[in-house]
Design a protein around this motif. Structure first.
Motif, PDB file in Angstrom:
ATOM      1  N   ASP A 127       0.847  -1.201   0.000  1.00 10.57           N
ATOM      2  CA  ASP A 127       0.000   0.000   0.000  1.00 10.57           C
ATOM      3  C   ASP A 127       0.881   1.250   0.000  1.00 10.57           C
ATOM      4  N   PHE A 128       0.448   2.269  -0.724  1.00  7.69           N
ATOM      5  CA  PHE A 128       1.167   3.541  -0.727  1.00  7.69           C
ATOM      6  C   PHE A 128       0.848   4.321   0.550  1.00  7.69           C
ATOM      7  N   VAL A 129       1.877   4.951   1.120  1.00 11.43           N
ATOM      8  CA  VAL A 129       1.703   5.741   2.339  1.00 11.43           C
ATOM      9  C   VAL A 129       2.518   7.031   2.227  1.00 11.43           C
ATOM     10  N   VAL A 130       2.139   8.009   3.045  1.00 11.46           N
ATOM     11  CA  VAL A 130       2.781   9.319   3.057  1.00 11.46           C
ATOM     12  C   VAL A 130       3.225   9.625   4.480  1.00 11.46           C
ATOM     13  N   ALA A 131       4.470  10.045   4.644  1.00 15.52           N
ATOM     14  CA  ALA A 131       5.004  10.436   5.950  1.00 15.52           C
ATOM     15  C   ALA A 131       5.221  11.943   5.961  1.00 15.52           C
ATOM     16  N   ILE A 132       4.812  12.583   7.068  1.00 14.70           N
ATOM     17  CA  ILE A 132       4.969  14.033   7.205  1.00 14.70           C
ATOM     18  C   ILE A 132       5.672  14.326   8.525  1.00 14.70           C
ATOM     19  N   GLY A 133       6.556  15.294   8.510  1.00 18.96           N
ATOM     20  CA  GLY A 133       7.239  15.677   9.742  1.00 18.96           C
ATOM     21  C   GLY A 133       8.155  16.857   9.500  1.00 18.96           C
TER      22      GLY A 133
ATOM     23  N   GLU B  22      11.163  -0.465  21.465  1.00 24.61           N
ATOM     24  CA  GLU B  22      10.160  -0.167  22.485  1.00 24.61           C
ATOM     25  C   GLU B  22       9.823  -1.431  23.266  1.00 24.61           C
ATOM     26  N   GLY B  23       9.083  -1.244  24.361  1.00 20.13           N
ATOM     27  CA  GLY B  23       8.652  -2.393  25.141  1.00 20.13           C
ATOM     28  C   GLY B  23       7.571  -3.188  24.428  1.00 20.13           C
ATOM     29  N   TYR B  24       6.673  -2.468  23.755  1.00 17.12           N
ATOM     30  CA  TYR B  24       5.609  -3.112  22.982  1.00 17.12           C
ATOM     31  C   TYR B  24       5.791  -2.709  21.529  1.00 17.12           C
ATOM     32  N   GLU B  25       6.057  -3.684  20.671  1.00 17.91           N
ATOM     33  CA  GLU B  25       6.385  -3.406  19.276  1.00 17.91           C
ATOM     34  C   GLU B  25       5.457  -4.157  18.331  1.00 17.91           C
ATOM     35  N   ASN B  26       4.882  -3.392  17.416  1.00 15.79           N
ATOM     36  CA  ASN B  26       4.051  -3.975  16.360  1.00 15.79           C
ATOM     37  C   ASN B  26       4.113  -3.041  15.157  1.00 15.79           C
ATOM     38  N   PHE B  27       5.337  -2.722  14.750  1.00 15.19           N
ATOM     39  CA  PHE B  27       5.574  -1.620  13.836  1.00 15.19           C
ATOM     40  C   PHE B  27       5.107  -1.879  12.412  1.00 15.19           C
ATOM     41  N   ILE B  28       4.716  -0.767  11.765  1.00 16.65           N
ATOM     42  CA  ILE B  28       4.574  -0.720  10.311  1.00 16.65           C
ATOM     43  C   ILE B  28       5.927  -0.298   9.757  1.00 16.65           C
ATOM     44  N   GLN B  29       6.490  -1.075   8.863  1.00 19.04           N
ATOM     45  CA  GLN B  29       7.756  -0.694   8.234  1.00 19.04           C
ATOM     46  C   GLN B  29       7.466  -0.044   6.890  1.00 19.04           C
ATOM     47  N   THR B  30       8.149   1.057   6.613  1.00 15.72           N
ATOM     48  CA  THR B  30       7.925   1.774   5.360  1.00 15.72           C
ATOM     49  C   THR B  30       9.239   2.278   4.801  1.00 15.72           C
ATOM     50  N   ASP B  31       9.269   2.477   3.482  1.00 16.16           N
ATOM     51  CA  ASP B  31      10.452   3.071   2.861  1.00 16.16           C
ATOM     52  C   ASP B  31      10.267   4.555   2.592  1.00 16.16           C
ATOM     53  N   ALA B  32       9.127   5.118   3.024  1.00 19.28           N
ATOM     54  CA  ALA B  32       8.965   6.576   2.957  1.00 19.28           C
ATOM     55  C   ALA B  32      10.021   7.201   3.862  1.00 19.28           C
ATOM     56  N   SER B  33      10.719   8.198   3.368  1.00 20.10           N
ATOM     57  CA  SER B  33      11.858   8.768   4.092  1.00 20.10           C
ATOM     58  C   SER B  33      11.428   9.321   5.449  1.00 20.10           C
ATOM     59  N   ILE B  34      12.035   8.785   6.502  1.00 19.27           N
ATOM     60  CA  ILE B  34      11.826   9.261   7.865  1.00 19.27           C
ATOM     61  C   ILE B  34      13.200   9.600   8.427  1.00 19.27           C
TER      62      ILE B  34
ATOM     63  N   THR C 185       7.635  18.566   5.970  1.00 16.92           N
ATOM     64  CA  THR C 185       8.197  17.909   4.795  1.00 16.92           C
ATOM     65  C   THR C 185       7.407  16.637   4.525  1.00 16.92           C
ATOM     66  N   VAL C 186       7.064  16.416   3.276  1.00 23.10           N
ATOM     67  CA  VAL C 186       6.248  15.262   2.875  1.00 23.10           C
ATOM     68  C   VAL C 186       7.113  14.282   2.089  1.00 23.10           C
ATOM     69  N   THR C 187       7.045  13.009   2.461  1.00 17.88           N
ATOM     70  CA  THR C 187       7.718  11.954   1.697  1.00 17.88           C
ATOM     71  C   THR C 187       6.714  10.851   1.386  1.00 17.88           C
ATOM     72  N   TYR C 188       7.045  10.050   0.386  1.00 15.30           N
ATOM     73  CA  TYR C 188       6.095   9.095  -0.175  1.00 15.30           C
ATOM     74  C   TYR C 188       6.763   7.737  -0.327  1.00 15.30           C
ATOM     75  N   GLY C 189       6.033   6.676  -0.025  1.00 17.71           N
ATOM     76  CA  GLY C 189       6.596   5.342  -0.161  1.00 17.71           C
ATOM     77  C   GLY C 189       5.515   4.282  -0.064  1.00 17.71           C
ATOM     78  N   ILE C 190       5.928   3.073   0.300  1.00 17.37           N
ATOM     79  CA  ILE C 190       4.980   1.979   0.437  1.00 17.37           C
ATOM     80  C   ILE C 190       5.126   1.334   1.814  1.00 17.37           C
ATOM     81  N   VAL C 191       4.162   0.525   2.164  1.00 19.44           N
ATOM     82  CA  VAL C 191       4.273  -0.316   3.351  1.00 19.44           C
ATOM     83  C   VAL C 191       5.186  -1.479   2.995  1.00 19.44           C
ATOM     84  N   SER C 192       6.346  -1.530   3.647  1.00 21.41           N
ATOM     85  CA  SER C 192       7.329  -2.569   3.330  1.00 21.41           C
ATOM     86  C   SER C 192       7.069  -3.861   4.083  1.00 21.41           C
TER      87      SER C 192
END
Length: 451
Positions: free
Chosen positions: A157-163, A188-200, A171-178
């Motif tokens: 899925d395509f996703v957008v990261a902003i920060g 973190e103590g509790y981890e269930n991350f979404i991994q993405t290649d959108a630039s963070i 700044t807006v970057t664009y990528g996919i759910v990896s």
């Protein structure tokens, strides 16, 4: 001889006319762009600047309180600035979600809106275990981003990261759910991350991860890179986890996680064959602690949990996260496989705070220490049974004996301890006046004798 030349020119004209389109389209197709969506969501993304007073290391003579009082010297301090991002999720009440590490230990938190308004924020509550914090500001004309359902995300899925990477502003970057459900990273103590290649990049922490239709599906939290920069591996906390934590923080100001009282492990192919299961998705109950909520609910060693509160359990980390989102005292519905048959079990998670005890309540030799269950962030959590040293007051008997925060006591007077109650029994049911503790610290194990 002119005739062939005329024919050649005629054929060239025919070919040229054949190449030219009969008619240009009256309107060009609209270009594909994220601009309309971004115009709606950018006003809800904020920049967060924190100011923290940090004590500066000084000459030992200057640390003497008598010396400082005599010469009326101020405390040596410097101001530290930190930059992060956040997202408004409730415009009416001014609630902002960000990362705990963005505002941790901050003395002053300033939120800058897209229209350049600067507003001081107050902390509603934080959850260090999941790295989520909720802030609140008082302002008019706020805009919020709606929470999406992160469970509907798929890899690709395509996703957008902003920060605000490196403090550069929105700044807006664009990528996919990896990848989905990333855990075991030790972030973190509790981890269930979404991994993405959108630039963070540094400064993006706390900013939103969005779908292309502007739904909030994650909060940017961490990156993996050799020098702290982006190499296409970023992680975001799923919105469904954020929502559950945010509701507790707004309602109670804290997250009071329950405790089921089990040791769990992943269902490997070898274990699946041994249990007679076809798949390898689930969490195996390796041990049920005596007197725990799990034992009271009828959970048994060897049960395989495949579902919790309607959500599939694929690994031990999934079960830990599911239990961690349930407030102490509330019920949790588990689907288990026992002896090849599915069964539903209703359990009510226990309150881990009741399992904590001050050291002086157990023995004067442990005065100054706070003891309790091994925290979820601890590297030994779920791997060993023992009692954790949660806090130690400097200069106290426990401190002078060599105990430090993070230590895990696995036995006392040669009796194994899994809970504070076990430690209490081991200390009282002995004829000796000395105290022998077997302690784990990091990768080391050693004994401590307290006379």
């Amino acid at each position: 001889m002119a005739r062939p030349a005329v024919c050649a020119r005629a054929w060239a004209c025919v070919l040229l006319l054949a190449w030219v389109p009969a008619a240009w389209p009256k309107t060009l197709p609209q270009r594909q762009t994220l601009a309309p969506m971004l115009e709606q969501v950018l006003p809800a993304v904020v920049n967060i600047v924190t100011r923290t007073r940090v004590r500066v290391q000084a000459h030992p003579l200057l640390d003497d309180p008598f010396f400082r009082r005599f010469f009326d010297l101020p405390e040596p301090e410097r101001e530290s600035l930190s930059v992060g991002s956040g997202v408004i999720v409730d415009a009416k009440h001014g609630y902002i979600v960000t990362n705990h590490h963005v505002i941790d230990n901050a003395d002053v938190i300033t939120v800058t809106l897209r229209d350049q308004r600067r507003i001081q924020a107050k902390v509603v509550g934080t959850d260090p275990e999941a790295d989520v914090a909720v802030l609140q500001i008082k302002a008019k004309d706020l805009k919020a981003i709606p929470l999406g359902d992160s469970d509907t995300l798929r890899v690709g899925d395509f996703v957008v990261a902003i920060g605000s990477p490196f403090g550069l502003g929105q700044t807006v970057t664009y990528g996919i759910v990896s990848a989905l459900g990333r855990s075991g990273l030790g972030i973190e103590g509790y981890e269930n991350f979404i991994q993405t290649d959108a630039s963070i990049n540094p400064g993006n922490s706390g900013g939103p991860l969005l779908t292309t239709d502007g739904m909030l599906v994650g909060i940017n939290a961490a990156i993996v890179g050799p020098s702290g920069g982006n190499i296409g591996i970023g992680f975001a906390i799923p919105s469904n986890m954020v929502k559950a934590i945010m509701e507790q923080l707004i309602r109670h100001g804290e997250v009071r996680r329950g405790q089921l009282g089990v040791l769990i492990q992943d269902l490997t192919p070898e274990l699946a064959r041994a249990f007679g299961l076809k798949g390898t998705e689930g969490a195996v109950i390796a041990r049920v602690l005596p007197g725990s909520a799990a034992e009271k609910a009828g959970i048994q060693q060897g049960d395989v949990v495949v579902e919790a509160n309607g959500h599939p359990i694929r690994s031990g980390a999934d079960l830990r996260n599911a239990i961690g989102l349930v407030r102490a005292g509330e019920p949790i519905r588990l689907e288990i496989v026992r002896d090849g048959r599915r069964k539903t079990i209703q359990a009510r998670v226990g309150d881990p705070n009741r399992a904590k005890a001050a050291g002086e309540q157990l023995s004067p030799k442990l005065a100054g220490a706070l003891l309790g269950p091994i925290p979820a962030r601890h590297p030994l959590h779920g791997r060993v049974e023992g009692v954790a040293i949660l806090e130690v007051k400097r200069g106290s008997p426990a401190w002078q004996a060599g105990l430090r925060a993070g230590d895990v006591i696995v036995s006392a007077n040669r009796r194994p301890v899994a809970r504070v109650s076990d430690l209490r029994k081991a200390l009282h049911n002995t004829d000796t006046t000395s105290l022998l503790l077997h302690v784990l610290r990091g990768q080391e194990a050693f004994y401590v004798v307290i006379e």
